[in-house]
Design an enzyme around this catalytic site. Sequence first.
Site, PDB file in Angstrom:
ATOM      1  N   SER A 190       0.849  -1.179   0.000  1.00 19.43           N
ATOM      2  CA  SER A 190       0.000   0.000   0.000  1.00 19.43           C
ATOM      3  C   SER A 190       0.886   1.231   0.000  1.00 19.43           C
ATOM      4  O   SER A 190       2.075   1.161   0.349  1.00 19.43           O
ATOM      5  CB  SER A 190      -0.915  -0.004   1.231  1.00 19.43           C
ATOM      6  OG  SER A 190      -1.935   0.960   1.114  1.00 19.43           O
ATOM      7  N   GLU A 206     -14.545  -3.516 -20.134  1.00 18.61           N
ATOM      8  CA  GLU A 206     -15.885  -3.903 -19.705  1.00 18.61           C
ATOM      9  C   GLU A 206     -16.976  -3.251 -20.560  1.00 18.61           C
ATOM     10  O   GLU A 206     -16.880  -2.068 -20.872  1.00 18.61           O
ATOM     11  CB  GLU A 206     -16.037  -3.443 -18.244  1.00 18.61           C
ATOM     12  CG  GLU A 206     -17.021  -4.224 -17.423  1.00 18.61           C
ATOM     13  CD  GLU A 206     -16.837  -3.949 -15.941  1.00 18.61           C
ATOM     14  OE1 GLU A 206     -17.749  -3.367 -15.336  1.00 18.61           O
ATOM     15  OE2 GLU A 206     -15.770  -4.311 -15.405  1.00 18.61           O
ATOM     16  N   HIS A 247     -19.085  -7.877 -12.673  1.00 20.39           N
ATOM     17  CA  HIS A 247     -19.000  -6.659 -11.849  1.00 20.39           C
ATOM     18  C   HIS A 247     -20.100  -6.637 -10.781  1.00 20.39           C
ATOM     19  O   HIS A 247     -20.947  -5.737 -10.738  1.00 20.39           O
ATOM     20  CB  HIS A 247     -19.094  -5.406 -12.725  1.00 20.39           C
ATOM     21  CG  HIS A 247     -18.414  -4.216 -12.101  1.00 20.39           C
ATOM     22  ND1 HIS A 247     -17.692  -3.310 -12.836  1.00 20.39           N
ATOM     23  CD2 HIS A 247     -18.355  -3.779 -10.813  1.00 20.39           C
ATOM     24  CE1 HIS A 247     -17.210  -2.364 -12.032  1.00 20.39           C
ATOM     25  NE2 HIS A 247     -17.610  -2.635 -10.797  1.00 20.39           N
ATOM     26  N   ARG A 297     -10.534  -2.550 -10.404  1.00 22.23           N
ATOM     27  CA  ARG A 297     -10.846  -2.072 -11.748  1.00 22.23           C
ATOM     28  C   ARG A 297     -10.109  -2.951 -12.745  1.00 22.23           C
ATOM     29  O   ARG A 297      -8.955  -3.346 -12.523  1.00 22.23           O
ATOM     30  CB  ARG A 297     -10.438  -0.604 -11.937  1.00 22.23           C
ATOM     31  CG  ARG A 297     -11.363   0.403 -11.256  1.00 22.23           C
ATOM     32  CD  ARG A 297     -12.723   0.455 -11.946  1.00 22.23           C
ATOM     33  NE  ARG A 297     -13.579   1.500 -11.406  1.00 22.23           N
ATOM     34  CZ  ARG A 297     -14.476   1.316 -10.433  1.00 22.23           C
ATOM     35  NH1 ARG A 297     -14.591   0.115  -9.883  1.00 22.23           N
ATOM     36  NH2 ARG A 297     -15.241   2.309 -10.016  1.00 22.23           N
TER      37      ARG A 297
END
Length: 319
Positions: A176, A267, A285, A238
Amino acid sequence: MSKVVVTGRVPEAALEKLRTEHDVDAWTGPGSISREELLRRVAGADAVVSLLTERIDAELLDAAGPQLKVVANVAVGYDNIDVPACTQRGIIAANTPGVLTEATADIAFGLILMATRRLGEGERLIRSGQAWKWGMFFLLGSSLQGKTLGIVGMGGIGQATARRAKAFGMEIVYQSRSEIDPAIAAELGARRVELDELLAVSDVVSLHCPYGPTTHHLIGAEQLTAMKDTAYLVNTARGPIIDEAALATALRERQIAGAGLDVFENEPTVHPGLLELENVALVPHLGSATVETRTAMAMLAADNTLAVLNGNRPPAPIN
């Protein structure tokens, strides 16, 4: 009354909340609104409540006009919004963090189980009508207990996924931009590492980072090669964070054992190479797809909109 344009279908409770104070123009068509229709409808709008399927860029902001005050995205991600263009025009952009954390973590862990235990393969086999028989080596998967989960992006959803993994007896490492709260790290037994180390030691890699220029194709051929050949990759963040063509090759050549995807690079199109493979679980999704979560998202977007139109700070501003 201000004009509020809602770019797609949202739960009625959110529309009712907006209508108590403002004039609402909501798209109710069966599919997504066309670009031409969207540009026409936003003209003169004071607020736009947007879905992630609509691109909110300079063209749209200019089509709306200088009176536009707020763009409220019904999503936690906001890669569909040109935030600098909003800021330049004095438009507040807002999103819906927090309310979809648990639902998305559920899907992430569901995909981990689907991929590691080959649940999609098993269901397809049953539905195909093929003959099958239980056996000691029939559709063997991989257990999670004692294995390592590597989380890329240790925000709220990453932490919620880690809690589920800990309950299954997994070890946690994470990558992170910053350290998480030491108390949370201690609770989870989570250790921060660099991405290279995470890929090398993890039995499952789960992506929860935001999408942007720095995370486009964050996982490509080089990173997939760095993973264990027994490891699994899961993405509920994503689609373009993964190079789908490289993933299809890695799965086909068994460079990694399997994958679970809730989001896709282009997508709703899915790379055809992935569709041919058994060792990848694919869902459309569904990360936030519960009645409770989608309602909470829409209500928070309405709260963001009403706050700005009333001259107040929204609950969840982006810029």
